[in-house]
Motif scaffolding. Structure first.
Motif, short mmCIF file in Angstrom:
data_model
loop_
_atom_site.label_atom_id
_atom_site.label_comp_id
_atom_site.label_asym_id
_atom_site.label_seq_id
_atom_site.Cartn_x
_atom_site.Cartn_y
_atom_site.Cartn_z
N SER A 247 36.12 28.98 33.16
CA SER A 247 36.51 30.37 33.42
C SER A 247 37.01 31.04 32.15
CB SER A 247 37.62 30.40 34.48
OG SER A 247 38.85 30.02 33.89
N ASP A 248 37.19 32.34 32.23
CA ASP A 248 37.77 33.11 31.13
C ASP A 248 39.22 32.73 30.85
OD1 ASP A 248 35.79 35.14 30.16
OD2 ASP A 248 35.74 35.64 32.27
N LEU A 249 39.86 32.08 31.80
CA LEU A 249 41.23 31.66 31.56
C LEU A 249 41.29 30.68 30.40
CD1 LEU A 249 42.21 31.01 35.27
CD2 LEU A 249 43.13 32.83 33.81
N TYR A 250 40.26 29.86 30.30
CA TYR A 250 40.25 28.81 29.29
C TYR A 250 39.27 29.07 28.16
CZ TYR A 250 39.40 24.40 26.98
OH TYR A 250 39.23 23.44 26.03
N THR B 211 36.69 45.72 23.70
CA THR B 211 37.33 46.33 24.88
C THR B 211 38.34 45.37 25.52
OG1 THR B 211 35.37 47.67 25.31
CG2 THR B 211 36.87 47.33 27.16
N GLU B 212 37.96 44.11 25.63
CA GLU B 212 38.87 43.13 26.23
C GLU B 212 40.21 43.11 25.50
OE1 GLU B 212 34.90 40.58 27.14
OE2 GLU B 212 36.47 39.55 26.02
N ASP B 213 40.14 43.18 24.18
CA ASP B 213 41.38 43.16 23.40
C ASP B 213 42.05 44.53 23.36
OD1 ASP B 213 41.03 40.49 22.78
OD2 ASP B 213 40.07 40.87 20.85
N LEU B 214 41.31 45.52 22.91
CA LEU B 214 41.93 46.80 22.57
C LEU B 214 42.32 47.62 23.79
CD1 LEU B 214 41.21 45.96 19.77
CD2 LEU B 214 40.05 48.14 19.39
N ILE B 215 41.56 47.49 24.87
CA ILE B 215 41.89 48.26 26.08
C ILE B 215 42.67 47.42 27.08
CG2 ILE B 215 40.93 49.52 28.06
CD1 ILE B 215 38.71 50.53 26.36
N LYS C 23 44.45 42.58 36.27
CA LYS C 23 43.43 42.47 37.31
C LYS C 23 42.15 43.19 36.88
CE LYS C 23 46.92 42.35 40.98
NZ LYS C 23 47.51 43.06 42.14
N TYR C 24 42.32 44.28 36.15
CA TYR C 24 41.13 45.00 35.71
C TYR C 24 40.52 44.39 34.46
CZ TYR C 24 41.59 48.11 39.53
OH TYR C 24 41.62 48.59 40.81
N LYS C 25 41.30 43.67 33.70
CA LYS C 25 40.69 42.87 32.64
C LYS C 25 39.79 41.81 33.28
CE LYS C 25 41.50 39.87 28.69
NZ LYS C 25 42.48 39.25 27.77
N TYR C 26 40.28 41.21 34.35
CA TYR C 26 39.45 40.24 35.09
C TYR C 26 38.14 40.89 35.54
CZ TYR C 26 37.84 37.11 38.75
OH TYR C 26 37.06 36.29 39.52
N ALA C 27 38.25 42.10 36.08
CA ALA C 27 37.03 42.79 36.53
C ALA C 27 36.11 43.05 35.34
CB ALA C 27 37.39 44.12 37.21
N PHE C 28 36.68 43.47 34.22
CA PHE C 28 35.85 43.75 33.05
C PHE C 28 35.15 42.47 32.57
CE2 PHE C 28 34.85 44.51 28.64
CZ PHE C 28 34.34 45.79 28.66
N LEU C 29 35.85 41.35 32.67
CA LEU C 29 35.29 40.08 32.21
C LEU C 29 34.23 39.52 33.15
CD1 LEU C 29 38.57 38.31 31.06
CD2 LEU C 29 36.59 38.72 29.59
#
Lengths: 400, 400
Positions: free
Chosen positions: A146-149, B171-175, B212-218
């Protein structure tokens, strides 16, 4: 070597090149597959007793013929999944000895000393290591992919590597769509049809919830799934547990794997209503199944969280409350997928022998309706259960 | 031809081979790029007045140099996105004349007769066609690339084709991550720092929702996004609107595009608190922005639903209640991403000139805090808004 399908003799010739057997081996090969999509050869050395399995993908659906073509790459995808699972859950999957892209085959450990777990559960066998092993398998494969790891670049490369559209399509249709309407692919026990037509196919609220999980299945690239994790994909004895057949592997919602597993255990649980075992034995086995569901999910959660606390690398993983959110979603989604797999096994294209083994069609129908009703309640009430114990308590209060 | 970066002269030579200009053209080329990642050449024929743009990816970040390498394939990904957008939203993106994988470049329509919309909004310009055009752009690109419409095999092939890990990582980092803690990449107006340290970075509930929205983005491969849909990515006049720079395109949560767009409009809305325009003009422009947000989102919803009712092919699309579920999720998620982009533009790595143009740091800080507070409310209350009108009414009641 260009692709050609093997036969027992060419399979024996093939393994001679692999340096697996001693040079003086006396090899014997036979086709032992019973599936529709692959050839499976078992090759033994009559001298040493050593053996192995060759699984070769066929370029078409076996029972239909060349008019239904299938992508041969799935053998390599399966080999790649085995490699990863061997690394993340060593000892819990067959060892992979060799993969061959040209021939679309993998060569792996022969586990025929173990029985497949589904027929075992039909005989009320118990597997004392099952919960320990399966919880480790799921916690490790689902967390560490997963993205967690994972590094975000490596994770996205994995998503790409494990794109598996043909086998995903099977799940999208057979689990997520067909059972909720009168689809011609469904295989329906005739006495069940009136219930489906007058009751089940009118349950729009249920169908809507299932549609939300079809959306999740189509879009949510959370973890690398086994993708078909039911008791028919598990070799087990009292001591050993080996998860096989990861050909459905792809990046999807992590809850799909525990959901499938628990749904299949609950099908077995309910199926005893249609069988003539003494009530005492049924109660005993149902108690065993209840504690198996409790244990496998509780241990899975504990181990997933332990992996998280030890190894999570995404900065989000340490945000206060995020782990609770994540684990809660995993739990609720697990119940949803459990419900969906219970439903698809009643009147979708592929049934479970647990229920289809009930010869009397009327009696089978009664069990099928109980499964559908239980599945509906799990789906519709999923947000109200606080723990897996609440779920199994609910099940036991309904059916025991 | 192996990759080499062009200069104005070699760029002119290059376009001569394309058969775009007349044979007697008198070509003049200049580098007009102001970005960090690409070379941009404008080539004109002084005879005919015809012109075009060449955008070439650099293999490293320009302002840093070769020590920060970047994947050249992004030029082809951008060209592929343009091709698709031209097909789905013709007239609303620059025409693509040519793409060249070897040289990592695309040749496209010159739109320099139009202004970029962000500086226009700083001058309180109005764009009467904007809502009509952007709603079409979003409704078509987001619907026709989703599972609602696409064949599941083609959709998965598209997900693969548009994997864009480098730009997603930005985006994952900056947003999604940096603005919620004291990350060294953040660029902070000095007087704002005490507020961030004492107030904003302690808002764990907000950070949890953003996670939670980072999760959605990922994970959520719903639709092919533009991925960077703010007013700086839009050329516009009173008549025309052209969305450009789709280099962030990838399969992600559809709400990200309308969220980014609305978040940027709201930043501009709030920014007037730090400027000395007459109050009457500010009220007028804010009313214009409010109605723009209302119109663009309402029209987007209407057109998305119209596409759905006309062209949806997934069997799930006709399940009663599914469209309402889907559109509601899209709306709520849009507010979440709007909030996140408002926050990142205050003290993340990349700011908006709307606010950074306020020279007095104290005054700028006051505006920045208002943006952060408004964003927080949008995120935390997102489930309570029934329509976009409720959102803009809420905004106007707070700030006007």
């Amino acid at each position: 070597m260009a692709y050609k399908s093997l036969d027992p003799q060419t399979a024996v010739e093939y393994v001679k090149s692999l340096d697996f057997f001693p040079h003086d081996a006396m090899l014997e090969g036979g086709e032992v597959g019973d599936g529709n999509l692959n050839l499976v050869f078992k090759i033994c050395d009559l001298h040493s007793g050593k053996s192995l399995i060759i699984k070769q993908a066929l370029p078409y659906v076996r029972c239909v013929g060349e008019s239904w073509p299938l992508d041969l790459n799935r053998a390599i995808l399966e080999a790649n999944a085995f490699e990863l699972q061997n690394r993340l859950a060593p000892g819990l999957v067959p060892r992979l000895y060799h993969k061959d892209e040209e021939l679309s085959l993998l060569v792996m450990e022969d586990l025929s000393h173990l029985g497949v777990m589904r027929p075992g559960t039909l005989d009320m066998r118990k597997y004392p290591k099952f919960s320990e092993h399966l919880s480790t398998f799921m916690a490790n494969t689902l967390f560490y992919t997963s993205d967690l790891y994972m590094d975000p670049f490596e994770k996205k490369a994995m998503v790409k590597k494990f794109m598996n559209p043909e086998l995903c399509k099977i799940t999208e249709d057979l689990i997520c769509s067909d059972p909720y309407y009168d689809c011609e692919r469904n295989i329906i026990n005739p006495p069940l049809r009136p219930y489906l037509e007058q009751v089940f196919w009118k349950k729009n609220a249920l169908r809507l919830e299932a549609s939300k999980y079809k959306y999740a299945f189509l879009t949510e690239a959370q973890s690398l799934l086994h993708g078909d994790l039911h008791t028919g994909s598990i070799f087990a004895s009292e001591e050993e547990t080996k998860v096989f057949d990861p050909e459905f592997a792809f990046y999807g919602p992590a809850a799909f794997d525990p959901g499938l597993l628990i749904g299949n255990l609950l099908i077995n649980y309910i199926s005893w209503d249609g069988k003539d075992e003494p009530l005492e034995k049924i109660h005993d086995y149902r108690d065993y199944l209840i504690s198996t569901v409790n244990d496998v999910y509780t241990l899975f959660e504990q181990k997933f969280i332990a992996n998280w606390n030890k190894d999570a690398r995404d900065v989000t993983a340490s945000v206060s409350g995020y782990q609770q959110f994540y684990m809660r979603k995993l739990f609720v989604d697990t119940l949803a997928f459990a419900a969906m797999v219970m439903i698809r096994r009643v009147h979708g294209l592929a049934h479970n022998i647990d229920v289809d083994g009930i010869e009397d069609e009327e009696r089978r129908k009664d069990v099928q309706i109980r499964i559908l009703e239980m599945a509906e309640e799990l789906m519709m009430y999923r947000d109200t259960f606080s723990t897996i114990y609440a779920v199994t308590g609910f099940v036991k209060a309904r059916i025991f």
